[in-house]
Design a protein around this motif. Structure first.
Motif, PDB file in Angstrom:
ATOM      1  N   ILE A  44     -13.841  -2.003  -6.896  1.00 46.20           N
ATOM      2  CA  ILE A  44     -14.717  -1.957  -8.068  1.00 46.20           C
ATOM      3  C   ILE A  44     -14.330  -0.788  -8.969  1.00 46.20           C
ATOM      4  N   TYR A  45     -14.022   0.359  -8.380  1.00 46.96           N
ATOM      5  CA  TYR A  45     -13.609   1.539  -9.144  1.00 46.96           C
ATOM      6  C   TYR A  45     -12.345   1.232  -9.932  1.00 46.96           C
ATOM      7  N   GLY A  46     -11.422   0.524  -9.314  1.00 46.12           N
ATOM      8  CA  GLY A  46     -10.265  -0.025 -10.004  1.00 46.12           C
ATOM      9  C   GLY A  46      -9.136   0.929 -10.323  1.00 46.12           C
ATOM     10  N   ASP A  47      -9.125   2.107  -9.742  1.00 45.78           N
ATOM     11  CA  ASP A  47      -8.033   3.047  -9.988  1.00 45.78           C
ATOM     12  C   ASP A  47      -6.820   2.624  -9.159  1.00 45.78           C
ATOM     13  N   LEU A  48      -5.703   2.364  -9.833  1.00 47.94           N
ATOM     14  CA  LEU A  48      -4.511   1.889  -9.129  1.00 47.94           C
ATOM     15  C   LEU A  48      -4.018   2.881  -8.075  1.00 47.94           C
ATOM     16  N   ASN A  49      -4.103   4.171  -8.356  1.00 47.54           N
ATOM     17  CA  ASN A  49      -3.644   5.162  -7.378  1.00 47.54           C
ATOM     18  C   ASN A  49      -4.481   5.104  -6.106  1.00 47.54           C
ATOM     19  N   VAL A  50      -5.783   4.928  -6.243  1.00 49.47           N
ATOM     20  CA  VAL A  50      -6.662   4.831  -5.079  1.00 49.47           C
ATOM     21  C   VAL A  50      -6.372   3.544  -4.314  1.00 49.47           C
ATOM     22  N   LEU A  51      -6.157   2.443  -5.041  1.00 48.51           N
ATOM     23  CA  LEU A  51      -5.841   1.173  -4.385  1.00 48.51           C
ATOM     24  C   LEU A  51      -4.477   1.234  -3.691  1.00 48.51           C
ATOM     25  N   ILE A  52      -3.517   1.907  -4.286  1.00 54.54           N
ATOM     26  CA  ILE A  52      -2.213   2.092  -3.633  1.00 54.54           C
ATOM     27  C   ILE A  52      -2.404   2.811  -2.299  1.00 54.54           C
ATOM     28  N   ALA A  53      -3.211   3.860  -2.298  1.00 56.65           N
ATOM     29  CA  ALA A  53      -3.474   4.595  -1.057  1.00 56.65           C
ATOM     30  C   ALA A  53      -4.183   3.700  -0.037  1.00 56.65           C
ATOM     31  N   LEU A  54      -5.170   2.933  -0.483  1.00 58.20           N
ATOM     32  CA  LEU A  54      -5.888   2.026   0.417  1.00 58.20           C
ATOM     33  C   LEU A  54      -4.939   1.022   1.057  1.00 58.20           C
ATOM     34  N   PHE A  55      -4.111   0.369   0.245  1.00 58.92           N
ATOM     35  CA  PHE A  55      -3.195  -0.641   0.775  1.00 58.92           C
ATOM     36  C   PHE A  55      -2.158  -0.015   1.712  1.00 58.92           C
ATOM     37  N   PRO A  80      -0.612 -10.675  22.272  1.00 61.79           N
ATOM     38  CA  PRO A  80      -0.495 -11.263  20.938  1.00 61.79           C
ATOM     39  C   PRO A  80      -0.722 -10.181  19.870  1.00 61.79           C
ATOM     40  N   HIS A  81       0.108 -10.210  18.834  1.00 57.64           N
ATOM     41  CA  HIS A  81       0.036  -9.151  17.827  1.00 57.64           C
ATOM     42  C   HIS A  81       0.108  -9.668  16.397  1.00 57.64           C
ATOM     43  N   MET A  82       0.336 -10.977  16.230  1.00 54.64           N
ATOM     44  CA  MET A  82       0.616 -11.485  14.881  1.00 54.64           C
ATOM     45  C   MET A  82      -0.527 -11.261  13.902  1.00 54.64           C
ATOM     46  N   LYS A  83      -1.767 -11.345  14.313  1.00 52.38           N
ATOM     47  CA  LYS A  83      -2.869 -11.098  13.374  1.00 52.38           C
ATOM     48  C   LYS A  83      -2.787  -9.682  12.814  1.00 52.38           C
ATOM     49  N   HIS A  84      -2.447  -8.732  13.665  1.00 54.12           N
ATOM     50  CA  HIS A  84      -2.321  -7.345  13.213  1.00 54.12           C
ATOM     51  C   HIS A  84      -1.070  -7.172  12.346  1.00 54.12           C
ATOM     52  N   THR A  85       0.023  -7.728  12.804  1.00 60.12           N
ATOM     53  CA  THR A  85       1.279  -7.599  12.059  1.00 60.12           C
ATOM     54  C   THR A  85       1.171  -8.271  10.694  1.00 60.12           C
ATOM     55  N   ILE A  86       0.556  -9.449  10.642  1.00 59.90           N
ATOM     56  CA  ILE A  86       0.377 -10.139   9.361  1.00 59.90           C
ATOM     57  C   ILE A  86      -0.527  -9.315   8.443  1.00 59.90           C
ATOM     58  N   SER A  87      -1.513  -8.650   9.000  1.00 61.78           N
ATOM     59  CA  SER A  87      -2.346  -7.747   8.197  1.00 61.78           C
ATOM     60  C   SER A  87      -1.489  -6.667   7.549  1.00 61.78           C
ATOM     61  N   GLY A  88      -0.549  -6.126   8.313  1.00 63.29           N
ATOM     62  CA  GLY A  88       0.370  -5.130   7.762  1.00 63.29           C
ATOM     63  C   GLY A  88       1.232  -5.707   6.651  1.00 63.29           C
ATOM     64  N   VAL A  89       1.714  -6.945   6.860  1.00 65.77           N
ATOM     65  CA  VAL A  89       2.547  -7.608   5.848  1.00 65.77           C
ATOM     66  C   VAL A  89       1.733  -7.853   4.573  1.00 65.77           C
ATOM     67  N   LEU A  90       0.544  -8.416   4.714  1.00 63.72           N
ATOM     68  CA  LEU A  90      -0.287  -8.702   3.541  1.00 63.72           C
ATOM     69  C   LEU A  90      -0.675  -7.415   2.807  1.00 63.72           C
ATOM     70  N   SER A  91      -0.974  -6.375   3.549  1.00 64.69           N
ATOM     71  CA  SER A  91      -1.285  -5.092   2.923  1.00 64.69           C
ATOM     72  C   SER A  91      -0.067  -4.530   2.202  1.00 64.69           C
ATOM     73  N   SER A  92       1.115  -4.753   2.757  1.00 65.55           N
ATOM     74  CA  SER A  92       2.350  -4.305   2.096  1.00 65.55           C
ATOM     75  C   SER A  92       2.593  -5.069   0.801  1.00 65.55           C
ATOM     76  N   VAL A  93       2.277  -6.362   0.800  1.00 67.10           N
ATOM     77  CA  VAL A  93       2.397  -7.159  -0.426  1.00 67.10           C
ATOM     78  C   VAL A  93       1.439  -6.610  -1.483  1.00 67.10           C
ATOM     79  N   ALA A  94       0.193  -6.355  -1.082  1.00 67.26           N
ATOM     80  CA  ALA A  94      -0.784  -5.787  -2.016  1.00 67.26           C
ATOM     81  C   ALA A  94      -0.328  -4.418  -2.503  1.00 67.26           C
ATOM     82  N   LEU A  95       0.243  -3.633  -1.609  1.00 69.43           N
ATOM     83  CA  LEU A  95       0.778  -2.316  -1.973  1.00 69.43           C
ATOM     84  C   LEU A  95       1.889  -2.447  -3.008  1.00 69.43           C
ATOM     85  N   ALA A  96       2.790  -3.397  -2.796  1.00 77.43           N
ATOM     86  CA  ALA A  96       3.892  -3.604  -3.737  1.00 77.43           C
ATOM     87  C   ALA A  96       3.358  -4.037  -5.109  1.00 77.43           C
TER      88      ALA A  96
END
Length: 122
Positions: free
Chosen positions: A63-74, A94-110
């Motif tokens: 909601i705050y929408g600051d890209l720098n804060v969102l970069i840190a979050l992701f 099993p680890h794929m749910k966690h690993t996929i979370s990392g991948v999706l967060s990396s996409v959001a980070l990018a």
């Protein structure tokens, strides 16, 4: 001393405490549990409140929408996803749910990083 400086000091103290607790858990999980007085049988409930807290932080940051804060979050979410995935993979679980979370967060980070870099370029 201004309230802004005092707030910054509070942030620094928080970082120090969290870093010391993280170090305790990384180096000796039993010692970490002892220092934090966490109980193994209560960890599912503790995880529930942690996920709730992270969801609220993510909502507020979004909601705050600051890209720098969102970069840190992701970046933090990517670290947690990949770290948890690695922990479970190494243990043969099993680890794929966690690993996929990392991948999706990396996409959001990018995406957030690209938005930050190109901000004002158009």
């Amino acid at each position: 001393m201004t309230l802004s400086l005092l707030t910054t000091i509070c942030g620094g103290v928080t970082v120090l405490i969290l870093a010391l607790l993280a170090w305790a858990f990384w180096t000796d999980p039993d010692k970490g549990l002892e220092q934090t007085t966490h109980r193994l049988e209560k960890l599912p409930t503790v995880m529930a409140d942690r996920y709730t807290a992270f969801a609220v932080l993510a909502l507020v940051f979004t909601i705050y929408g600051d890209l720098n804060v969102l970069i840190a979050l992701f970046a933090v979410c990517a670290f947690m996803g990949f770290a948890d995935g690695l922990i479970y993979a190494r243990a043969g679980h099993p680890h794929m749910k966690h690993t996929i979370s990392g991948v999706l967060s990396s996409v959001a980070l990018a995406i957030a990083t690209a938005a930050r870099v190109t901000e004002g370029a158009s």
